[in-house]
Design an enzyme around this catalytic site. Structure first.
Site, PDB file in Angstrom:
ATOM      1  N   ARG A  66      -5.603  -8.391  10.174  1.00  0.00           N
ATOM      2  CA  ARG A  66      -4.748  -7.953  11.282  1.00  0.00           C
ATOM      3  C   ARG A  66      -5.132  -8.639  12.596  1.00  0.00           C
ATOM      4  O   ARG A  66      -4.434  -8.503  13.582  1.00  0.00           O
ATOM      5  CB  ARG A  66      -4.903  -6.445  11.515  1.00  0.00           C
ATOM      6  CG  ARG A  66      -4.215  -5.550  10.494  1.00  0.00           C
ATOM      7  CD  ARG A  66      -2.732  -5.569  10.667  1.00  0.00           C
ATOM      8  NE  ARG A  66      -2.038  -4.303  10.714  1.00  0.00           N
ATOM      9  CZ  ARG A  66      -1.661  -3.580   9.675  1.00  0.00           C
ATOM     10  NH1 ARG A  66      -1.960  -3.926   8.463  1.00  0.00           N
ATOM     11  NH2 ARG A  66      -0.948  -2.489   9.849  1.00  0.00           N
ATOM     12  N   ARG A  78       6.880   8.115   6.074  1.00  0.00           N
ATOM     13  CA  ARG A  78       5.508   7.982   6.571  1.00  0.00           C
ATOM     14  C   ARG A  78       5.392   8.541   7.981  1.00  0.00           C
ATOM     15  O   ARG A  78       6.238   8.298   8.819  1.00  0.00           O
ATOM     16  CB  ARG A  78       5.086   6.501   6.561  1.00  0.00           C
ATOM     17  CG  ARG A  78       4.489   6.058   5.252  1.00  0.00           C
ATOM     18  CD  ARG A  78       4.278   4.574   5.220  1.00  0.00           C
ATOM     19  NE  ARG A  78       3.524   4.069   6.366  1.00  0.00           N
ATOM     20  CZ  ARG A  78       3.150   2.798   6.502  1.00  0.00           C
ATOM     21  NH1 ARG A  78       3.453   1.933   5.556  1.00  0.00           N
ATOM     22  NH2 ARG A  78       2.483   2.398   7.567  1.00  0.00           N
ATOM     23  N   ARG A 107       2.777   0.172  17.100  1.00  0.00           N
ATOM     24  CA  ARG A 107       2.349  -0.734  16.023  1.00  0.00           C
ATOM     25  C   ARG A 107       2.887  -2.151  16.271  1.00  0.00           C
ATOM     26  O   ARG A 107       2.207  -3.137  16.011  1.00  0.00           O
ATOM     27  CB  ARG A 107       2.821  -0.197  14.658  1.00  0.00           C
ATOM     28  CG  ARG A 107       2.016   1.027  14.214  1.00  0.00           C
ATOM     29  CD  ARG A 107       2.720   1.812  13.119  1.00  0.00           C
ATOM     30  NE  ARG A 107       2.856   1.085  11.880  1.00  0.00           N
ATOM     31  CZ  ARG A 107       3.755   1.385  10.937  1.00  0.00           C
ATOM     32  NH1 ARG A 107       4.593   2.386  11.107  1.00  0.00           N
ATOM     33  NH2 ARG A 107       3.801   0.680   9.840  1.00  0.00           N
ATOM     34  N   LYS A 152       6.903  -7.106   3.632  1.00  0.00           N
ATOM     35  CA  LYS A 152       5.735  -7.527   2.842  1.00  0.00           C
ATOM     36  C   LYS A 152       5.604  -6.704   1.549  1.00  0.00           C
ATOM     37  O   LYS A 152       5.413  -7.255   0.482  1.00  0.00           O
ATOM     38  CB  LYS A 152       4.442  -7.409   3.658  1.00  0.00           C
ATOM     39  CG  LYS A 152       4.426  -8.249   4.924  1.00  0.00           C
ATOM     40  CD  LYS A 152       3.059  -8.261   5.586  1.00  0.00           C
ATOM     41  CE  LYS A 152       2.553  -6.903   6.039  1.00  0.00           C
ATOM     42  NZ  LYS A 152       3.337  -6.246   7.096  1.00  0.00           N
ATOM     43  N   ARG A 186      12.949   3.763   7.051  1.00  0.00           N
ATOM     44  CA  ARG A 186      12.272   3.476   5.779  1.00  0.00           C
ATOM     45  C   ARG A 186      11.825   4.776   5.103  1.00  0.00           C
ATOM     46  O   ARG A 186      11.365   5.704   5.755  1.00  0.00           O
ATOM     47  CB  ARG A 186      11.045   2.605   6.073  1.00  0.00           C
ATOM     48  CG  ARG A 186      10.161   2.363   4.876  1.00  0.00           C
ATOM     49  CD  ARG A 186       9.234   1.209   5.117  1.00  0.00           C
ATOM     50  NE  ARG A 186       8.176   1.486   6.085  1.00  0.00           N
ATOM     51  CZ  ARG A 186       7.253   0.589   6.415  1.00  0.00           C
ATOM     52  NH1 ARG A 186       7.267  -0.619   5.899  1.00  0.00           N
ATOM     53  NH2 ARG A 186       6.319   0.898   7.292  1.00  0.00           N
TER      54      ARG A 186
HETATM   55  P1  AMP Z   1       0.317  -0.645   7.097  1.00  0.00           P
HETATM   56  O1  AMP Z   1       0.626   0.190   5.892  1.00  0.00           O
HETATM   57  O2  AMP Z   1      -0.180  -2.025   6.758  1.00  0.00           O
HETATM   58  O3  AMP Z   1       1.463  -0.653   8.087  1.00  0.00           O
HETATM   59  O4  AMP Z   1      -0.912   0.063   7.844  1.00  0.00           O
HETATM   60  C1  AMP Z   1      -0.807   1.384   8.352  1.00  0.00           C
HETATM   61  C2  AMP Z   1      -1.938   1.631   9.337  1.00  0.00           C
HETATM   62  O5  AMP Z   1      -3.202   1.522   8.666  1.00  0.00           O
HETATM   63  C3  AMP Z   1      -2.020   0.648  10.501  1.00  0.00           C
HETATM   64  O6  AMP Z   1      -1.145   0.983  11.577  1.00  0.00           O
HETATM   65  C4  AMP Z   1      -3.496   0.785  10.890  1.00  0.00           C
HETATM   66  O7  AMP Z   1      -3.713   1.993  11.598  1.00  0.00           O
HETATM   67  C5  AMP Z   1      -4.186   0.927   9.540  1.00  0.00           C
HETATM   68  N1  AMP Z   1      -4.569  -0.386   8.966  1.00  0.00           N
HETATM   69  C6  AMP Z   1      -4.060  -0.980   7.836  1.00  0.00           C
HETATM   70  N2  AMP Z   1      -4.639  -2.177   7.617  1.00  0.00           N
HETATM   71  C7  AMP Z   1      -5.531  -2.357   8.648  1.00  0.00           C
HETATM   72  C8  AMP Z   1      -6.429  -3.399   8.995  1.00  0.00           C
HETATM   73  N3  AMP Z   1      -6.510  -4.531   8.283  1.00  0.00           N
HETATM   74  N4  AMP Z   1      -7.187  -3.235  10.109  1.00  0.00           N
HETATM   75  C9  AMP Z   1      -7.113  -2.122  10.850  1.00  0.00           C
HETATM   76  N5  AMP Z   1      -6.276  -1.103  10.599  1.00  0.00           N
HETATM   77  C10 AMP Z   1      -5.489  -1.204   9.487  1.00  0.00           C
END
Ligand code: AMP
Length: 213
Positions: free
Chosen positions: A89, A159, A170, A16, A126
């Protein structure tokens, strides 16, 4: 110039962020990643950042209203076109996004469909450049100089939540929550599915066709 808002849906590591950066360059989109917004709060040491750090490190979801408020505070839908990345999500967030942010704006939801098992290897390898937004993979797209971004020269970051144990969680969270999100956009007639297991440039090509259609 793009006119429709885009909601990018897909598992962690499905591409993404990488694809969003192409759309930003080509169509003038603004990339809004709730993961990036949350990580920025952590980096700044805000109260919100302290509240969410443990949740993110464990690979669990932050509560819906907290993320919605952060999203709204960083969004100007009257004047800009966005790629929403990482939100919604779950089914509840899909409804909240529509009711509080999109409010009937023309929108396409694009689902990056792929087999989750391959993603674990992809994500643990990554490395990201926080300032330039470039995303590398030690196996498939290594930087020219080890540990440095090709574009900005900044240090690459692994990360904290890209370790295998957190990634597995995740993926489980994703598997458990994505169904109602897809149902929501399908019922609105806004869902487009893309096979994201193909090489990145092929996915980019399909994505541009979808956006221009
Ligand atoms: P991402 O960078 O999208 O993989 O998000 C990293 C982490 O941020 C996720 O594993 C969640 O802990 C939190 N997070 C990001 N977006 C959301 C969302 N829309 N709702 C809840 N937690 C989120």
């Amino acid at each position: 110039m793009a006119r429709e808002q885009i909601v990018l849906l897909g598992a962690p590591g499905s591409g993404k962020g990488t694809q969003a950066s192409h759309l930003v360059k080509e169509f003038g989109y603004n990339h809004l990643s709730t993961g990036d917004l949350l990580r920025s709060e952590i980096a700044k040491g805000t109260e919100l950042g302290q509240k969410v750090q443990g949740i993110i490190d464990a690979g669990n979801l932050v509560d819906d209203m907290t993320v919605l408020e952060l999203l709204k505070a960083n969004c100007d839908l009257e004047n800009k076109v966005y790629i929403f990345d990482g939100f919604p999500r779950n089914g509840e967030q899909a409804k909240l996004l529509e009711e509080h942010v999109l409010k009937g704006a023309a929108t396409k939801a694009i689902y990056f469909d792929m087999d989750l098992e391959h993603l674990i290897e992809r994500i643990t390898n990554r490395r990201v450049a926080p300032k330039s937004g470039e995303i590398y993979n030690l196996l498939t797209r290594p930087p020219k100089v080890e540990g440095k971004c090709d574009v900005s020269g900044e240090d690459l970051v692994h990360r904290k939540d890209d370790n295998e144990e957190t990634v597995r969680n995740r993926m489980n969270v994703f598997r458990d929550t994505i169904g109602p999100v897809l149902d929501f956009y399908e019922s609105q007639g806004q869902l487009v599915r893309l096979d994201a297991s193909r090489p990145s440039d092929e996915v980019t090509k399909s994505l541009k066709e979808v956006i221009s259609a």
